[in-house]
Design an enzyme around this catalytic site. Structure first.
Site, short mmCIF file in Angstrom:
data_model
loop_
_atom_site.label_atom_id
_atom_site.label_comp_id
_atom_site.label_asym_id
_atom_site.label_seq_id
_atom_site.Cartn_x
_atom_site.Cartn_y
_atom_site.Cartn_z
N GLY A 139 10.43 -1.64 4.81
CA GLY A 139 8.97 -1.79 4.72
C GLY A 139 8.21 -0.54 5.07
O GLY A 139 7.06 -0.36 4.63
N GLU A 140 8.79 0.37 5.85
CA GLU A 140 8.08 1.58 6.27
C GLU A 140 8.00 2.58 5.12
O GLU A 140 8.96 2.78 4.38
CB GLU A 140 8.80 2.22 7.46
CG GLU A 140 8.90 1.30 8.68
CD GLU A 140 9.71 1.93 9.79
OE1 GLU A 140 9.76 3.18 9.84
OE2 GLU A 140 10.29 1.18 10.59
N SER A 141 6.84 3.23 5.01
CA SER A 141 6.60 4.12 3.88
C SER A 141 7.56 5.31 3.89
O SER A 141 8.02 5.76 2.83
CB SER A 141 5.15 4.62 3.90
OG SER A 141 4.90 5.31 5.12
N ILE A 195 10.83 4.15 2.59
CA ILE A 195 10.73 3.93 1.15
C ILE A 195 10.81 5.26 0.42
O ILE A 195 11.49 5.39 -0.61
CB ILE A 195 9.43 3.18 0.81
CG1 ILE A 195 9.47 1.77 1.39
CG2 ILE A 195 9.20 3.13 -0.71
CD1 ILE A 195 8.17 1.01 1.21
#
Length: 1426
Positions: free
Chosen positions: A652-654, A657
């Site tokens: 979920g963390e940018s 990603i």
């Protein structure tokens, strides 16, 4: 279908050979005249129909002249020439000459349907008369002309019926063309045209009569069969595929469209119509489909060559493309009366199935055809396999079965996908499949299971491949679960699943006879690290290579699964476990961890995503290596991204990603750089797709991104330029239609095949390991069976339990037997035990009997009887591998025993007849004495045993109240019971136990001991005792049958018998069986097991430990058996310990009235003539003989015989003189034994004992006994017996000892005689004086003794006389002389001191007066008495 040589490669040579031998053509069944007449009649028929038409009946006016129409003229012209043509061979005549007039009529748009129809019939007749073949002149032009004319047929439509007739005739002629001997000259283009024309008719028939529909479809089907039957004879033509060439415009279309006929209805107006105009709009659509990106690009020249693979590829592609009609909704408004939802797919599927059946393995030799099967065909099969129509599903599965049998080596991953995504999905109700879908899927699975090597190949190729699923395991589990009737009655589905399960098991059982070569299932061990994803096999066709290879792969796969389980609980420990098992290196490297994530099923995708997104340097390296395991070659970005994100959950963390997408983009750009300028463009576009996916499929986003928004967002990202608009639009709609799941579902459920997964599958197909074709050996059966045995036994058992029909019973029984056979073959003892336990429950023999008459209830229960026969069949066939299951089998046997249903010989042993020959001297063999009939009844009478005994009980009448006669049903039930027991061959388990393996035999013996129960004192019920006796009988039987392995059984058998003997205080059948069984074992085994003789004989000491009451009851029988043992095995008993037991048993019998005779008989056998005496048993036999001599049981005569045996044994000592020490000891024991008997109360025995003692003391010169031994003899024997007899004569018991005077006289006489015999040797001893004084003192006592109060005259007379003789001898030998020495008591003085007390006159008598005593002899060397 005509048989003809089909093969373009040999066409020209075939023509030449036929031209050289024209006479062979004359063999035709039709003569030249017949053929001419036939053509003439056809001309007449066409002209007649034309004349009957008003239009053709008159003249055709042209200007001023009235002329006939050219069609009529050409027909008449042919009529004139036809009979002149018959003068030539028909194959030398150009067929165009006699076909052309008919073909012109067919092509003409002026002719009506009736005329066209008769002309078509004429052409059909010519084709079917075989006038055209490969030797015919200009046959190629003729065939092409026929095809061209018929496929461009034009005619006027007057009514629907006549049109249908013409269409049917067209179909008829085209099929005849393809079946003709000359069909081989047709080109690829013409064959495509024929198929295209037939399909047009099929399409037109949709709005016409059902007969035409059926005929059209059947013709199309026959055409496909005829064409593809030619495939095996053609060469590989893929060399002619043209890369980059323009598309060929074939006649075959790809989609079925609406009927293109220009009229919406038929009226009676004459109009010109034909196939060409009838389907104009359809033709355009067909060409569009084939000229698109999927167009087949062949060399145009190849399409004009004789037909082969090119046309087959076109046709196959066309058939595959037909299926899209349902999805595209392209069915026209005129509905066929066959259901539209399954009509077209079924039509196409049926033809494809035929093509595969006839093309078969040849397809793999033609890559273009194979490619169609691998991709387009199988993709459609996967889609239509999920159809709601059972008919479509069934046809799809039939095709897959054909493909498996013919092309499985090329379809490894497709088969995995089909079973995983179709069969497993439909066959399980939890996936919302209808009952009919489930049933069809199960039927198909069962069909596959009946292919003998199907499951083996699934296991070897898929279950043992880390990149594939466990298809075999999943299918086996599905069959097992589907056979379980959970909370429901047994249905056809359960039976169907059972059939599949048993088919797999029976396949394994059938392979057992074929062996496994030299390959053994050696345990796999990874001793050092090697990349597990790179394990290779050198030769996939050699079992020596691939069998160890797949076992190793399966081991790795299992270990990876265990590692995944550890990883899901604790990632660090999971990786450590894999390091310990050498699947990961001791020092982790990114590639190995990445491959673990990529190829291991069952990993927690959240944990994998967190690991890959971690900022740690090692994790980043793993991420890049992970991305490099994907193959994105020529793959759309959205498809690649879907495949990538399916393997883990996107964090979920940018930042995470970004790291993940960077790795993906780098890999994607490296493999598919066609549109993208650089990897940054791939990264930006990937981000954009993720954002679009969230926007479109997140319910919280209200305002959705439009197509234009998406294009605008991605401007200038391709190295500063825009990406092609069409490319972006395609991506946009792909994401909108199908969500990219960034949170994949956990677990290993049945996946759904989508477009991206199919593309990935086709990529993997290029790299996957070759398909392993299994042969009929048992290489992997043990591994497979170990996986499925438990669920299989459970499933078969549950169905057997719920079943009510005998055919289902038999199916289950077949399965049970197959399981048993496999378990035995592969030494899976636990599995066989589980099977036996399960089967025993169905016999009902272990259930508490609720029926009044259990025998009849058993006879009425078919299931129980079948289960019983099966249990005992397994025990007899595969007993080697039964372990704990013996207990259950014995429980069944015991129940049958209690019911009196066992055969009489069930507890006997084979050796009864073969090893024991009756001895006439001893009556019948021991078998009879051991039978239960001779056992005394204890407690309640034992129920009648044996089959006839049980039957007689059924028919017997009660003494008080008459019993009703049994009904016919009862008699029949009882008869069935008896027949069942006979089929079981229960006695074979025990009589053939000598062939059992050691472990199984030991378990059988332990089971018997366990079943007998612990012996209890006085607490056993009669039934319990009967059971214990029966078990003991069986235990003794197997012991006797396994004499070569007695060491294995002996300890358990001995302890069991010892427990019985030591716990029994009253006579009973059990202790009797134990004692006599023990004796019987010793009797039978001693001749064969001399090394165990001591242990066997030591066991007989148990008999000595019997309670007195028990021993007394059986003493006589015991003695008889011991006697038999001695007589049969005397030569085999060699040790002293063994003889000690035997003689102890014999000695006990000496005082038993009934037993003593047998005991003494045995002793006679041993000691008579010393035949069986040996140093080992001599002393023991003497002791037994002494006890018999002393025994007051029986007549004195037996005691005297016993003494004779003892005295006679001296002869044996003479024979053993080479053992002086032992012989001396034995002689001393002999005389000591006789000495004891000399004190017997019975005069005759006492006196005979003294005489026997005299023999043993005086007749032993050859024994060379040492002087010291004689001194012992005097002290312990002679002096002792004299003293004891003297004491008895003077004692209180004088009345018990009659005539002691005579006995004393004999005794003292023996004393003198022995002394005289030994005088010379004894006189040399230093202790001679002491010995001599002992003799004198005894004589003095005897001469003075008073018997019954008065002195004995006999002794008064005999003793002095005896003494005188002794003195005379001593004088003669110079032993007794007067000493000259002074001082001390000399021998001389002491002698006369005693002699004078006896008889004072003896000195003067022996030494007369005047004799010079000083001159006699040598001076004595005796020393004074000290």
């Amino acid at each position: 279908m005509n048989n003809f040589n089909m093969g373009r490669m040999k066409l020209q040579s075939g023509i030449n050979s036929i031209e050289e031998e024209p006479e062979e053509y004359e063999g035709s069944s039709f003569g030249k005249v017949t053929l001419a007449c036939m053509i003439n009649s056809e001309i007449g028929a066409v002209l007649a129909v034309m004349r009957s038409n008003a239009r053709w009946g008159g003249r055709y006016t042209s200007g001023d002249d009235q002329l006939e129409h050219s069609l009529i003229q050409s027909l008449k012209s042919l009529r004139k020439q036809i009979f002149s043509l018959q003068q030539h061979q028909w194959h030398t005549i150009n067929p165009v000459d006699y076909l052309q007039p008919f073909l012109e009529v067919i092509r003409s748009d002026e002719t009506g349907a009736s005329i066209t129809s008769i002309a078509l019939s004429s052409v059909y007749k010519i084709l079917t008369f075989d006038m055209l073949d490969l030797t015919t002149v200009n046959v190629e032009d003729a065939m092409n002309s026929v095809v061209d004319a018929v496929t461009s047929c034009r005619f006027e439509v007057n009514d629907l019926a006549s049109e249908e007739v013409v269409l049917m005739k067209i179909l008829q002629v085209l099929l005849a063309c393809m079946k003709s001997k000359a069909s081989l000259v047709l080109s690829n283009q013409h064959v495509c045209t024929i198929v295209n024309t037939c399909y047009r008719v099929v399409h037109q028939a949709a709005s016409k009569g059902e007969l035409l529909q059926r005929i059209a479809r059947q013709t199309m089907h026959e055409l496909v069969r005829t064409i593809f039957s030619h495939l095996s004879n053609v060469k590989n033509t893929d060399r002619s595929l043209v890369k980059g060439a323009g598309p060929v415009k074939p006649e075959v279309g790809a989609k079925q469209l609406e009927n293109g006929n220009g009229r919406s209805e038929y009226d009676n107006q004459l109009s010109s119509a034909g196939l060409g105009s009838a389907v104009g709009s359809m033709e355009e659509s067909l060409m569009q489909s084939i000229n698109g990106k999927d167009a087949l690009q062949y060399d145009p020249h190849l399409m004009t060559e004789p037909y082969g693979v090119p046309c087959m590829v076109e046709i196959f592609h066309f058939l595959c493309s037909l299926w899209t009609v349902v999805d595209n909704g392209a069915i026209g408004p005129k509905a066929n009366n066959i259901a539209l939802d399954e009509d077209v797919p079924l039509f196409a599927l049926t033809m494809i199935n035929s093509a595969i059946e006839l093309g078969g393995p040849s397809i793999r030799q033609h890559p273009r055809l194979l490619s169609l099967v691998q991709d387009e065909l199988f993709r459609n099969l996967m889609q239509f396999g999920l159809s709601m129509s059972p008919l479509i599903l069934s046809t799809v599965c039939s095709i897959v079965l054909n493909l498996y049998n013919n092309l499985r080596t090329e379809l490894k991953l497709q088969l995995e996908a089909f079973f995983s995504c179709v069969i497993l999905r439909l066959a399980q109700s939890r996936y919302e499949a209808s009952y009919h879908q489930q049933e069809v899927a199960m039927e198909v699975l069962v069909d596959f299971c009946r292919q003998k090597n199907f499951m083996v190949e699934m296991y070897a190729n898929l279950d043992c491949d880390i990149t594939c699923g466990n298809v075999f395991e999943d299918l086996a589990n599905l069959l097992s679960k589907s056979a379980f009737p959970v909370n429901s009655p047994l249905s056809s589905m359960h039976i169907l699943a059972l059939d599949g399960l048993i088919a797999v098991i029976q396949g394994m059982a059938e392979r057992i006879g074929n062996g496994s070569g030299t390959l053994e299932a050696l345990p796999v061990n990874l001793e050092e690290y090697a990349p597990f994803w790179m394990v290779k096999c050198d030769d996939y066709n050699d079992p020596e290579q691939w069998v160890p290879f797949v076992r190793k792969r399966k081991y790795i796969k299992r270990r990876l699964m265990i590692g995944a389980d550890h990883f899901n609980r604790d990632p660090k420990k999971g990786l450590e476990f894999l390091q310990v098992t050498h699947l990961l290196p001791d020092k982790l490297d990114p590639q190995s961890v990445a491959c673990f994530f990529r190829y291991t099923a069952g990993l927690d995708k959240n944990l994998v995503g967190d690991f890959l997104g971690n900022h740690d340097e090692f994790c980043i390296q793993v991420l890049h290596e992970f991305a490099w395991t994907f193959d994105f070659q020529d793959m759309n970005l959205d498809i690649a991204l879907r495949l990538f994100l399916e393997t883990f959950r996107l964090p979920g963390e940018s930042q995470k990603i970004q790291r993940v997408l960077e790795a993906f983009s780098e890999r994607y750009y490296e493999q598919s750089p066609l549109i993208l300028a650089n990897k940054d463009a791939a990264l930006l576009l990937s981000y954009s797709l993720i954002m679009l996916n969230t926007d479109q499929h997140n319910v919280q986003v209200k305002k959705k991104m439009t197509e234009e928004d998406f294009i605008r967002n991605n401007r200038h990202i391709n190295g500063g330029n825009d990406l092609p608009r069409e490319f972006l639009i395609e991506l946009y709609h792909s994401i909108c239609r199908n969500e990219i799941r960034t949170t994949p579902e956990q677990g290993m459920g049945v996946a759904e095949m989508n477009h991206s997964r199919w593309i990935d599958l086709m990529h993997k197909l290029k790299k996957t390991a070759p398909f392993i074709v299994a042969d009929s050996k048992t290489y992997l059966d043990r591994d497979m069976f170990a996986i499925m045995s438990g669920p299989t036994i459970a499933a078969i058992s549950v169905v057997f339990d719920h079943a009510e029909h005998e055919d289902v019973y038999q199916t289950c029984i077949d399965g049970f037997l197959a399981v048993a056979k496999i378990s035995a073959c592969h030494h899976l003892e636990d599995v066989l035990d589980d099977l036996v336990v399960s089967l025993c429950k169905f016999t009902t023999l272990l259930n508490p009997s609720l029926a009044e008459e259990p025998v009849l209830a058993f006879g009425d229960d078919t299931k129980a009887r079948m289960a019983t026969v099966t249990v005992f069949n397994i025990a007899n066939r595969y007993g080697d591998f039964i372990r704990t299951g013996w207990r259950n089998i014995l429980d069944c046997i015991l129940k049958l025993h209690k019911l009196g249903l066992l055969p009489a010989r069930v507890a006997s042993d084979v050796a009864d007849e073969s090893e024991l020959s009756p001895d006439p001297a001893h009556g019948k063999p021991f078998t009879s004495s051991m039978s239960s009939a001779h056992m005394p009844s204890i407690g309640t009478p034992r129920r009648s045993s044996g089959l006839m005994g049980r039957f007689s009980q059924l028919l017997s009448l009660d003494t008080e109240e008459p019993r009703s006669q049994p009904t016919e049903q009862q008699l029949a039930a009882h008869q069935r019971t008896l027949q069942t027991i006979q089929k079981c061959h229960i006695d074979g388990i025990f009589t053939e136990s000598k062939f059992l393996q050691a472990d199984s035999l030991l378990q059988l013996a332990r089971a018997l001991i366990w079943a007998a129960g612990r012996p209890q004192k006085r607490n056993n019920s009669p039934e319990d005792e009967d059971t214990a006796v029966f078990c003991l009988e069986l235990l003794i039987a197997i012991t006797l049958n396994n004499r070569d392995r007695i060491v294995l059984l002996w300890q358990g058998v001995y302890e069991h018998i010892a427990g019985i003997v030591q716990s029994t205080v009253m006579p009973c059948a059990l202790v009797e069986k134990a004692v006599f069984g023990l004796l019987r074992i010793c009797q039978r085994l001693l001749p064969y097991k001399e090394n165990l003789a001591d242990e066997l004989l030591r066991s007989l000491q148990l008999v000595l430990k019997l309670d007195a009451r028990v021993a007394d009851a059986y003493c006589e029988q015991i003695t008889q058996e011991v006697s038999r043992l001695v007589k049969g095995n005397a030569n085999h008993i060699r040790s002293q310990n063994g003889w000690r037991t035997i003689t102890s048993l014999l000695s006990i019998t000496a005082r038993h009235p009934e037993a003593s005779e047998s005991g003494f008989d045995s002793l006679l056998f041993l000691m008579s003539d010393g035949a069986h005496l040996s140093p080992a048993n001599y002393v023991l036999c003497l002791d037994s003989a002494r006890q018999f001599a002393e025994s007051r049981v029986g007549q004195s005569d037996r005691s005297i015989r016993a003494l004779d045996l003892m005295a006679g044994s001296v002869a044996c000592l003479v024979q053993w003189v080479t053992l002086p020490q032992e012989v001396g000891d034995m002689w001393l024991r002999l005389v000591q034994g006789i000495r004891k008997v000399c004190l017997d109360q019975r005069e005759e025995v006492r006196n005979h004992a003294l005489l026997s003692l005299q023999i043993c003391l005086t007749g032993v010169e050859r024994l060379s006994l040492a002087n010291g031994l004689w001194l012992q003899c005097f002290d312990q024997v002679i002096f002792t017996v004299l003293d004891d007899l003297l004491e008895l004569a003077q004692g209180q018991s004088q009345k018990d000892y009659k005539n002691m005077e005579g006995t004393l006289a004999i005794a003292v006489k023996i004393l003198g005689q022995v002394f005289l015999n030994l005088l010379e040797e004894l006189s040399q001893l230093t202790t001679f004086c002491k010995l001599w004084l002992g003799v004198l003192s005894r004589m003095e006592k005897y001469v003075k003794v008073k018997v019954r109060g008065k002195k004995s005259d006999k002794l008064q007379e005999n003793v002095p006389e005896l003494l005188k003789n002794v003195l005379q001898e001593m004088k003669t030998k110079g032993v007794l002389v007067q000493r000259s020495a002074l001082g001390g008591d000399s021998l001389w003085e002491l002698t006369w001191l005693h002699v004078n007390n006896i008889d004072s006159s003896l000195q003067s008598e022996v030494f007369q007066d005047g004799e010079d005593k000083s001159k006699v002899g040598i001076e004595t060397t005796a020393i004074d008495d000290e």
